[in-house]
Write an enzyme that holds these catalytic residues in place. Structure first.
Site, PDB file in Angstrom:
ATOM      1  N   ASP A 174     -21.388 -13.715 -21.128  1.00  0.00           N
ATOM      2  CA  ASP A 174     -21.479 -12.520 -20.768  1.00  0.00           C
ATOM      3  C   ASP A 174     -20.379 -12.264 -19.808  1.00  0.00           C
ATOM      4  O   ASP A 174     -19.786 -13.186 -19.271  1.00  0.00           O
ATOM      5  CB  ASP A 174     -22.763 -11.956 -20.345  1.00  0.00           C
ATOM      6  CG  ASP A 174     -23.219 -13.010 -19.023  1.00  0.00           C
ATOM      7  OD1 ASP A 174     -23.961 -14.238 -19.532  1.00  0.00           O
ATOM      8  OD2 ASP A 174     -22.688 -12.992 -17.841  1.00  0.00           O
ATOM      9  N   ASP A 213     -21.080 -11.057 -16.628  1.00  0.00           N
ATOM     10  CA  ASP A 213     -21.935 -10.920 -15.485  1.00  0.00           C
ATOM     11  C   ASP A 213     -22.050  -9.197 -15.088  1.00  0.00           C
ATOM     12  O   ASP A 213     -22.014  -8.493 -16.148  1.00  0.00           O
ATOM     13  CB  ASP A 213     -21.258 -11.556 -14.432  1.00  0.00           C
ATOM     14  CG  ASP A 213     -22.406 -11.692 -13.086  1.00  0.00           C
ATOM     15  OD1 ASP A 213     -23.441 -12.203 -13.438  1.00  0.00           O
ATOM     16  OD2 ASP A 213     -21.865 -11.755 -11.850  1.00  0.00           O
TER      17      ASP A 213
HETATM   18  N1  ADE Z   1     -25.981 -17.700 -17.012  1.00  0.00           N
HETATM   19  C1  ADE Z   1     -25.292 -16.978 -18.487  1.00  0.00           C
HETATM   20  N2  ADE Z   1     -24.735 -15.867 -17.801  1.00  0.00           N
HETATM   21  C2  ADE Z   1     -25.103 -16.001 -16.357  1.00  0.00           C
HETATM   22  C3  ADE Z   1     -24.711 -14.834 -15.246  1.00  0.00           C
HETATM   23  N3  ADE Z   1     -24.032 -13.841 -15.616  1.00  0.00           N
HETATM   24  N4  ADE Z   1     -25.057 -15.361 -14.054  1.00  0.00           N
HETATM   25  C4  ADE Z   1     -25.670 -16.421 -13.969  1.00  0.00           C
HETATM   26  N5  ADE Z   1     -26.056 -17.399 -14.684  1.00  0.00           N
HETATM   27  C5  ADE Z   1     -25.966 -17.109 -15.970  1.00  0.00           C
END
Ligand code: ADE
Length: 270
Positions: A208, A210
């Site tokens: 992703d 974030d």
């Molecule tokens: N693991 C997968 N995506 C994440 C994110 N955006 N922040 C922290 N850990 C994650």
């Protein structure tokens, strides 16, 4: 010395296929119980040890993963090289969900975990200026490319405590700090591997963007799980190529990961 490859599988990766003589072994450690039993076996003539970081059934949160017991258990099994495979979020447009990053630096923002094997009685300060092993990272990059994965070599991983994801302000701050990816589990794992004198490489699988990205909403676990399913099979393909690249016989680490304690212990010998 014989190579023994340890794989620490993150979210979505709870077992390993294709091993000869597979056996789940329970390892006792003075640092407590590891996350789970460890799957041992042989892949292309090389000894392997696989540990699901969160345990089968995903029972440990990033905070409650018993990091010291996990690294100690792998050491007791004779593991020489650890490959961490974990999910992460991306801080860069060009690091897209589905891509892998071979992380080489960390900023450790975790605060509720035991971070060292050393304390009262024996004090040691190892260097983590270069927290990952370049030789092992090179093998992971080659394995990933051979497996047809879009892979980026090098990147700074922000390790956060979790379990909640970051606020938008935090996400923007970490981007401004120059971080490339974010996850919840590589610290203190990498530090402990160095203290245990085991080479460590980190394969971070992007799920992703974030929460900084204007075109993507907040991180949500359904999106992460969907991407993880594809990432999981890519990770298996990468792992399958490692024994052929690392070989059965292992020379001393050119970077000295396997001798990290040589000049690190402060306590006077008895
Ligand atoms: N693991 C997968 N995506 C994440 C994110 N955006 N922040 C922290 N850990 C994650």
């Amino acid at each position: 010395m014989k190579t023994k490859i340890g794989i620490i599988g993150g979210s979505g990766i709870y077992d390993m296929e294709g091993l000869q003589n597979p056996d789940w072994v329970s390892v006792e450690s003075p640092w407590g119980a590891p996350s789970d039993a460890i799957l041992t076996g042989v892949l292309d003539g090389v000894d392997m040890a696989f540990l699901p970081r969160h345990g089968r059934g995903h029972v440990h949160s990033p905070t409650t993963v018993p990091y010291r017991a996990n690294i100690d258990a792998l050491k007791r099994l004779g593991v020489t090289d650890i490959i961490s495979v974990s999910a992460c979020g991306s801080f860069r447009e060009e690091l897209a969900p589905g891509d892998f990053v071979i992380v080489d630096q960390f900023i450790d923002r975790t605060f509720a975990r035991e971070k060292s094997f050393f304390g009262t009685g024996c004090v040691a300060h190892v260097s983590v200026a270069h927290p990952t092993c370049d030789r092992l990272s090179e093998a992971c990059e080659t394995a990933g490319r051979d497996a047809g994965i879009t892979i980026h070599r090098g990147g700074t991983y922000l390790a956060m405590e979790g379990p909640q994801f970051s606020s938008m302000a935090e996400s923007k701050l970490y981007r401004a700090w120059g971080c490339d990816v974010i996850g919840m589990t590589n610290m203190p794992e990498a530090k402990l591997a160095r203290e245990a004198e085991i080479c460590y490489a980190s394969v971070a699988m992007i799920t992703d963007y974030d929460s900084w990205h204007p075109d993507h909403g907040a991180v949500d676990i359904t999106e992460i799980i969907a991407t993880l399913q594809g990432n999981g099979s890519k990770a298996r393909a990468l792992i399958a190529k490692l024994p052929g690249l690392l070989g059965t016989e292992r020379a001393p680490c050119p970077l000295g990961c396997d001798r990290a304690l040589e000049y690190a212990i402060m306590t006077a010998p008895e």
